[in-house]
Motif scaffolding. Sequence first.
Motif, short mmCIF file in Angstrom:
data_model
loop_
_atom_site.label_atom_id
_atom_site.label_comp_id
_atom_site.label_asym_id
_atom_site.label_seq_id
_atom_site.Cartn_x
_atom_site.Cartn_y
_atom_site.Cartn_z
N MET A 206 -5.60 -9.53 -19.87
CA MET A 206 -4.74 -9.01 -19.07
C MET A 206 -3.78 -8.03 -19.26
SD MET A 206 -4.74 -10.32 -15.83
CE MET A 206 -4.43 -11.53 -14.67
N GLY A 207 -3.68 -7.11 -18.43
CA GLY A 207 -2.81 -5.69 -18.86
C GLY A 207 -1.46 -6.08 -18.11
N ALA A 208 -0.35 -5.35 -18.68
CA ALA A 208 0.90 -5.46 -18.01
C ALA A 208 1.08 -5.17 -16.49
CB ALA A 208 1.92 -4.36 -18.82
N ALA A 209 1.80 -5.79 -16.12
CA ALA A 209 1.96 -5.39 -14.53
C ALA A 209 2.41 -4.08 -14.24
CB ALA A 209 3.05 -6.40 -13.84
N PRO A 210 1.76 -3.34 -13.22
CA PRO A 210 2.15 -1.83 -13.09
C PRO A 210 3.64 -1.75 -12.56
CG PRO A 210 0.88 -2.87 -11.33
CD PRO A 210 0.78 -3.65 -12.20
N VAL A 211 4.25 -0.71 -12.91
CA VAL A 211 5.59 -0.49 -12.45
C VAL A 211 5.39 0.23 -10.95
CG1 VAL A 211 7.59 0.97 -13.04
CG2 VAL A 211 6.33 -0.07 -14.90
N LEU A 212 5.90 -0.47 -9.95
CA LEU A 212 5.99 0.19 -8.57
C LEU A 212 7.34 0.50 -8.26
CD1 LEU A 212 3.17 -2.24 -7.50
CD2 LEU A 212 3.06 0.23 -8.29
N GLN A 213 7.46 1.14 -7.10
CA GLN A 213 8.76 1.40 -6.29
C GLN A 213 9.41 -0.03 -5.95
OE1 GLN A 213 8.37 4.10 -3.19
NE2 GLN A 213 7.87 5.83 -4.65
N PRO A 214 10.70 -0.22 -5.87
CA PRO A 214 11.12 -1.74 -5.33
C PRO A 214 10.83 -2.05 -4.06
CG PRO A 214 12.94 -0.01 -6.42
CD PRO A 214 11.69 0.78 -6.33
N ALA A 215 10.60 -3.26 -3.62
CA ALA A 215 10.27 -3.62 -2.44
C ALA A 215 11.27 -3.00 -1.28
CB ALA A 215 10.06 -5.18 -1.97
N GLY A 216 10.94 -2.25 -0.42
CA GLY A 216 11.96 -1.92 0.77
C GLY A 216 12.09 -0.49 0.56
N SER A 217 11.21 0.06 -0.30
CA SER A 217 11.52 1.54 -0.52
C SER A 217 11.22 2.27 0.67
CB SER A 217 11.02 2.05 -1.72
OG SER A 217 11.38 1.54 -2.86
N GLY A 218 10.07 1.90 1.30
CA GLY A 218 9.61 2.45 2.66
C GLY A 218 8.53 3.57 2.26
N LEU A 219 8.03 3.95 3.41
CA LEU A 219 6.85 4.86 3.02
C LEU A 219 7.55 6.36 2.80
CD1 LEU A 219 5.35 4.26 6.90
CD2 LEU A 219 4.72 3.31 4.44
N PRO A 220 6.39 7.16 2.37
CA PRO A 220 7.20 8.60 1.93
C PRO A 220 7.43 9.36 3.05
CG PRO A 220 4.87 8.02 0.98
CD PRO A 220 5.19 7.04 1.81
N GLY A 221 8.56 10.32 2.78
CA GLY A 221 9.35 10.92 3.87
C GLY A 221 8.25 11.36 5.07
N PRO A 222 7.37 12.21 4.86
CA PRO A 222 6.58 12.93 6.18
C PRO A 222 5.85 11.87 6.85
CG PRO A 222 6.40 14.08 3.78
CD PRO A 222 7.09 13.08 3.54
N GLU A 223 5.26 10.60 6.08
CA GLU A 223 4.62 9.72 6.62
C GLU A 223 5.62 8.86 7.48
OE1 GLU A 223 1.76 5.87 5.45
OE2 GLU A 223 1.76 7.60 4.13
N ALA A 224 6.74 8.39 7.11
CA ALA A 224 7.69 7.87 7.64
C ALA A 224 8.19 8.28 8.89
CB ALA A 224 8.98 7.53 6.57
N TRP A 225 8.48 9.85 8.88
CA TRP A 225 8.71 10.34 10.17
C TRP A 225 7.80 10.54 11.16
CZ3 TRP A 225 7.06 14.51 13.33
CH2 TRP A 225 8.00 14.89 14.09
N LEU A 226 6.59 10.53 10.75
CA LEU A 226 5.21 10.61 11.75
C LEU A 226 5.09 9.29 12.25
CD1 LEU A 226 3.09 12.99 12.68
CD2 LEU A 226 1.58 12.12 11.00
N ALA A 227 5.31 8.16 11.37
CA ALA A 227 5.09 7.19 11.99
C ALA A 227 5.99 6.53 13.12
CB ALA A 227 4.98 5.75 10.82
N ARG A 228 7.24 6.86 12.68
CA ARG A 228 8.55 6.64 13.72
C ARG A 228 8.43 7.55 14.86
NH1 ARG A 228 13.72 4.58 12.19
NH2 ARG A 228 15.15 4.49 13.69
N ASN A 229 8.16 9.02 14.70
CA ASN A 229 8.22 9.72 15.90
C ASN A 229 7.20 10.09 16.47
OD1 ASN A 229 11.04 10.43 15.54
ND2 ASN A 229 10.58 10.91 13.37
N VAL A 230 6.00 9.87 16.13
CA VAL A 230 4.88 10.18 16.97
C VAL A 230 3.98 8.81 16.90
CG1 VAL A 230 2.60 11.69 16.74
CG2 VAL A 230 4.91 12.51 15.79
#
Length: 195
Positions: A1-25
């Motif tokens: 078993m390898g080490a657990a991957p290092v990921l962004q903290p929960a609640g960091s959200g979507l990447p900026g352009p994707e977040a804008w598109l999801a919310r506004n379009v």
Amino acid sequence: MGAAPVLQPAGSGLPGPEAWLARNVIMPVLAATTTWEKATARLRREADRCLALTAPLDEATLRRPVLIKRIRGIEDSSRHWSPAMTLRHLVIVGEGIAGIIKDLRQHERPDRAVRIQDVKPEPECGPEQRRAFDLHVRRYLKRTAEPPRREELTTTHAHPWFGEMNAHQWHVLASAHVAVHRRQIEKILATRRGA
């Protein structure tokens, strides 16, 4: 078993352009073009697909987290889940949305803010999540069987990614949410097979 991957903290959200598109379009267009009945049918269809995808899996496969490339609609912290964890997340979110819809239709704003970090699944999820998800979907569809009347759509509650939404918009989100995580289960299984 390898080490657990290092990921962004929960609640960091979507990447900026994707977040804008999801919310506004994406969400505004989806909510404006999807009837209550179409959202219900989509939720039922996508839930059936989730159950079909996980039906042949043994316990070890259901429990094993798999690191996937991020798909549209999930944040980085959700990329290392098992199929069972994904089903558990759908239950947590679905039950929350059902409660929000019930409150909003009664012109009550839920007294608790929606936080993405509060709806992450426990790592130890197992085969029991298939039955829990099936039961949840049946309950959800029963609770939302009747479309809201126009006067039941005046109260809103905020989603951290999409802003203020009424009962109809939350129901549309519920169906889209199951579709996102159905794709996640497909990605988990494909990545595990090396596809």
